[in-house]
Enzyme design. Structure first.
Site, PDB file in Angstrom:
ATOM      1  N   HIS B 121       0.987  -1.269   0.153  1.00  0.00           N
ATOM      2  CA  HIS B 121       0.081  -0.102  -0.044  1.00  0.00           C
ATOM      3  C   HIS B 121       0.977   1.360   0.118  1.00  0.00           C
ATOM      4  O   HIS B 121       1.881   1.175   0.490  1.00  0.00           O
ATOM      5  CB  HIS B 121      -0.735  -0.129   1.244  1.00  0.00           C
ATOM      6  CG  HIS B 121      -1.802   1.043   1.316  1.00  0.00           C
ATOM      7  ND1 HIS B 121      -1.625   2.309   1.638  1.00  0.00           N
ATOM      8  CD2 HIS B 121      -3.257   0.803   1.103  1.00  0.00           C
ATOM      9  CE1 HIS B 121      -2.893   2.634   1.932  1.00  0.00           C
ATOM     10  NE2 HIS B 121      -3.706   1.968   1.584  1.00  0.00           N
ATOM     11  N   ASP B 198       3.102  -4.509   7.849  1.00  0.00           N
ATOM     12  CA  ASP B 198       1.706  -3.818   7.685  1.00  0.00           C
ATOM     13  C   ASP B 198       0.660  -4.687   7.797  1.00  0.00           C
ATOM     14  O   ASP B 198       0.465  -5.576   7.001  1.00  0.00           O
ATOM     15  CB  ASP B 198       1.771  -3.040   6.318  1.00  0.00           C
ATOM     16  CG  ASP B 198       0.330  -2.342   5.831  1.00  0.00           C
ATOM     17  OD1 ASP B 198      -0.226  -2.483   6.850  1.00  0.00           O
ATOM     18  OD2 ASP B 198       0.338  -1.719   4.945  1.00  0.00           O
ATOM     19  N   GLN B 201      -4.455  -5.413   7.013  1.00  0.00           N
ATOM     20  CA  GLN B 201      -5.428  -6.221   6.500  1.00  0.00           C
ATOM     21  C   GLN B 201      -5.430  -7.681   7.166  1.00  0.00           C
ATOM     22  O   GLN B 201      -6.152  -8.446   7.013  1.00  0.00           O
ATOM     23  CB  GLN B 201      -5.292  -6.525   5.009  1.00  0.00           C
ATOM     24  CG  GLN B 201      -5.393  -5.349   4.009  1.00  0.00           C
ATOM     25  CD  GLN B 201      -6.823  -4.581   4.255  1.00  0.00           C
ATOM     26  OE1 GLN B 201      -7.662  -5.405   4.485  1.00  0.00           O
ATOM     27  NE2 GLN B 201      -6.831  -3.576   3.715  1.00  0.00           N
ATOM     28  N   LYS B 224     -10.363  -0.373  10.390  1.00  0.00           N
ATOM     29  CA  LYS B 224     -10.532  -1.852   9.716  1.00  0.00           C
ATOM     30  C   LYS B 224     -10.955  -2.660  10.651  1.00  0.00           C
ATOM     31  O   LYS B 224     -11.341  -3.882  10.032  1.00  0.00           O
ATOM     32  CB  LYS B 224      -9.354  -2.034   8.830  1.00  0.00           C
ATOM     33  CG  LYS B 224      -9.146  -0.981   7.699  1.00  0.00           C
ATOM     34  CD  LYS B 224      -7.762  -1.543   6.898  1.00  0.00           C
ATOM     35  CE  LYS B 224      -7.128  -0.302   6.371  1.00  0.00           C
ATOM     36  NZ  LYS B 224      -7.558   0.108   5.058  1.00  0.00           N
ATOM     37  N   CYS B 362      -4.554   2.291  -3.551  1.00  0.00           N
ATOM     38  CA  CYS B 362      -3.287   2.748  -3.076  1.00  0.00           C
ATOM     39  C   CYS B 362      -2.305   2.045  -3.253  1.00  0.00           C
ATOM     40  O   CYS B 362      -1.152   1.885  -2.536  1.00  0.00           O
ATOM     41  CB  CYS B 362      -3.730   3.164  -1.586  1.00  0.00           C
ATOM     42  SG  CYS B 362      -4.701   4.318  -1.157  1.00  0.00           S
TER      43      CYS B 362
HETATM   44  C1  LIG Z   1      -2.566  -2.724   3.337  1.00  0.00           C
HETATM   45  C2  LIG Z   1      -2.841  -1.269   3.925  1.00  0.00           C
HETATM   46  N1  LIG Z   1      -1.887  -0.477   4.559  1.00  0.00           N
HETATM   47  C3  LIG Z   1      -2.092   0.705   5.082  1.00  0.00           C
HETATM   48  C4  LIG Z   1      -3.307   1.270   5.103  1.00  0.00           C
HETATM   49  C5  LIG Z   1      -3.565   2.559   5.712  1.00  0.00           C
HETATM   50  O1  LIG Z   1      -4.094   2.609   6.911  1.00  0.00           O
HETATM   51  P1  LIG Z   1      -4.830   3.790   7.636  1.00  0.00           P
HETATM   52  O2  LIG Z   1      -5.959   4.250   7.082  1.00  0.00           O
HETATM   53  O3  LIG Z   1      -5.087   3.215   9.122  1.00  0.00           O
HETATM   54  O4  LIG Z   1      -3.648   4.786   7.957  1.00  0.00           O
HETATM   55  C6  LIG Z   1      -4.286   0.605   4.694  1.00  0.00           C
HETATM   56  C7  LIG Z   1      -5.631   1.038   4.289  1.00  0.00           C
HETATM   57  O5  LIG Z   1      -6.347   1.526   3.468  1.00  0.00           O
HETATM   58  C8  LIG Z   1      -4.282  -0.825   3.787  1.00  0.00           C
HETATM   59  O6  LIG Z   1      -5.044  -1.438   3.217  1.00  0.00           O
END
Ligand SMILES: Cc1ncc(COP(=O)(O)O)c(C=O)c1O
Lengths: 154, 406
Positions: B121, B198, B201, B224, B362
């Site tokens: 992401h 990260d 998910q 999430k 993203c």
């Molecule tokens: C894989 C992944 N990493 C990072 C993020 C960003 O997370 P946050 O919205 O908590 O900053 C997301 C969410 O869109 C995501 O799906």
């Protein structure tokens, strides 16, 4: 809201088989535009002759049916118009998309107006308005010889 | 709690979208919130509100306790060794920025390499890119295979003596691939390289055990996990939190402030400068409890069933191309339809009350690699049912009809 109004036959047809999708030979003006939220992008090429008339106009790019149809219809109807007329028509079109119900333009014939009116369905879909207007903003940028990439988020 | 009745716990489903029942298939983006979480926010503000950690009055003490209770709940939920290994942030993005910034300051120099993957992401790429600009570091990308997976081999191929940290997603928000993170962490540690996961998910859908996993950093997004927006978690091994410099400066994170110098507070305060998202942290405790009540095993089982059902149904639907085919896959299905742009799909589905996402999610690096400017994505949460998938399939057929496709 009405999907049938958004996806009229003419839009689907132009979206599927966009006209003027190429790079005009010896173009003398061009500009790029993107819609970063969607990832849509267009690149408009213009050939303006010595009388300030659009001798040729084309585009390259990728995007949804609305983006592609709008660029296709726009490029079709700008051919042969004078530079100042192009700007007028863009303004009339953007007015229609943004607020007015009707397309008021002295510079277009009824047939051309009908075609453009097909795009007015996006008004009911605020997230899609940018798709319809991207190529138009980019056209103005090309005419102005602006080096900046048109960005629908700005 | 019966998973079949779980929709009832989420007030959002009482509303209609364009006169249709809401079919919410965008949980990878953000999940909906159960009533207990919403109530908790209201109750806290209306009956118990105070800032935390600053005053000695009744409300301040109670609020501080509530705030710290969430830390302990998160610690237990992810089986961290110490509650001070839990740092609250505004989201996973801030958690990753915190690590990139502080680890980068202390341990990264010109030509050092950060190894990420093509699945990342933007929030696990852009923070490292800042260091590429400021410190001339290099970023390497482990490559996906034809199934849209990152294998241990793919990571191994890119590790060398310059690799200083490996930053990988737990579960891809596009292909759904679940990475072999335990094996990757073992491999990295055998070479003395720390690993950031990260877990955006991962955390809402998979069982987590930080001590077993042994990762150095794990980023979590509260919104999430059926929790409020504005709250995320950085899990980090204590040795890192003690070793790395502070991230943001301000109130709450200091020990002593003099004109000549400043000393910083102990964990966890060191990384929680300023007034935090107090109500959200406190309500996040309810999200954790909610997930615990259902049981992560049940969540995994339920979502796997939905995924298998959806893959089966959509694969039978002509002209739908599912992106990636990972063996180990979470509840995320990205797809395209020949002849219909993903944004048109999303608009048409929306009219039926079906919420999906369209775009690059993203993950532009991945979409470039796949040669696709955009995809459509349906992603699942615990409230989804087989009927939702049937609804999705019917709406996709409607797209094809509108676009005159067979
Ligand atoms: C894989 C992944 N990493 C990072 C993020 C960003 O997370 P946050 O919205 O908590 O900053 C997301 C969410 O869109 C995501 O799906």
């Amino acid at each position: 809201m009405n999907l049938k109004e958004l996806y009229q036959e003419i839009i689907l047809e132009h979206g599927k088989n966009p006209r003027n999708i190429k790079k005009t030979d010896n173009y003398n003006k061009d500009a790029k535009g993107d819609n970063p939220l969607c990832g849509d992008n267009v690149h408009i090429y213009l050939k303006i002759d010595e009388n300030k008339k659009v001798e040729d106009i084309s585009f390259e790019g990728s995007g949804c049916a609305i983006t592609m149809a709008s660029a296709s219809i726009m490029t079709d109807l700008m051919k042969g118009k004078e530079e100042y007329e192009v700007k007028e028509i863009v303004k009339d079109f953007l007015d229609m998309i943004k607020e007015k119900d009707k397309l008021n333009s002295k510079l277009l014939n009824e047939d051309e107006k009908t075609k453009l009116m097909c795009l007015s369905g996006v008004k009911q879909f605020p997230m899609r308005v940018k798709c319809a207007t991207l190529s138009w903003h980019t056209l103005v940028s090309a005419l102005d010889n602006s080096q900046e990439i048109v960005n629908t988020e700005k | 709690m019966n998973i079949k009745d779980i929709k009832k716990e989420f007030p959002i489903f009482d509303n209609k979208v364009h006169n249709n029942d809401l079919v919410y298939l965008d949980s990878a983006n953000s999940s909906q919130k159960p009533k207990i979480v919403l109530d908790r926010i209201y109750d806290f503000y209306s009956k118990e509100f105070s800032n935390v950690g600053r005053s000695v009055h009744y409300l301040a003490v109670a609020a501080t306790n509530l705030y710290e209770n969430t830390r302990v709940s998160v610690q237990k939920y992810i089986n961290a060794k110490d509650k001070n290994e839990i740092v609250f942030t505004k989201g996973a993005t801030e958690a990753i920025n915190l690590v990139a910034n502080t680890f980068g300051q202390k341990y990264l120099d010109e030509n050092d390499e950060v190894l990420i993957t093509e699945l990342e992401h933007h929030s696990n790429y852009v923070p490292w890119h800042f260091l590429r600009k400021s410190k001339n570091i290099k970023i390497e990308f482990a490559e996906i295979n034809e199934n849209g997976e990152i294998t241990l081999e793919a990571i191994k191929n890119k590790i060398n003596h310059k690799t200083k940290i490996i930053c990988i997603t737990h579960l891809s928000n596009v292909t759904g691939a679940i990475l072999p993170i335990k094996e990757i962490i073992n491999l990295a540690h055998s070479k003395g390289i720390p690993v950031l996961v990260d877990g955006c998910q991962g955390a809402p859908h998979l069982k987590l055990d930080m001590q077993d996993l042994d990762c150095d950093f794990y980023a979590i997004s509260g919104h999430k996990m059926y929790g409020p927006t504005g709250i995320g978690v950085l899990y980090a091994k204590k040795k890192w939190l003690e070793d790395l410099p502070p991230y943001q400066g301000g109130g709450g994170m200091i020990r002593e402030v003099k004109k000549k110098g400043i000393s910083y507070g102990d964990l966890p305060n060191k990384y929680e400068a300023g007034t935090m998202a107090t109500a959200q942290v406190i309500a996040f405790n309810e999200s954790i409890k909610f997930m615990e009540t259902i049981g992560i095993e049940n969540i995994e089982k339920h979502e796997k069933k939905l995924l298998d059902y959806a893959i089966d149904l959509l694969s039978k639907n002509n002209s739908i191309n599912i992106i990636g085919n990972p063996k180990n896959k979470g509840g995320v299905i990205s797809f395209t339809i020949d002849g219909i742009h993903p944004h048109d799909i999303a608009t048409i589905l929306d009219e039926d009350g079906v919420a999906i996402r369209a775009g690059h999610h993203c993950c532009q690096i991945l979409h470039d690699k796949l040669g696709l400017p955009a995809t459509a994505r349906a992603s699942f949460g615990i409230y989804n049912t087989k009927e939702d998938i049937d609804h999705l399939n019917r709406s996709l057929n409607n797209c094809k009809k509108i676009f005159n496709l067979k």
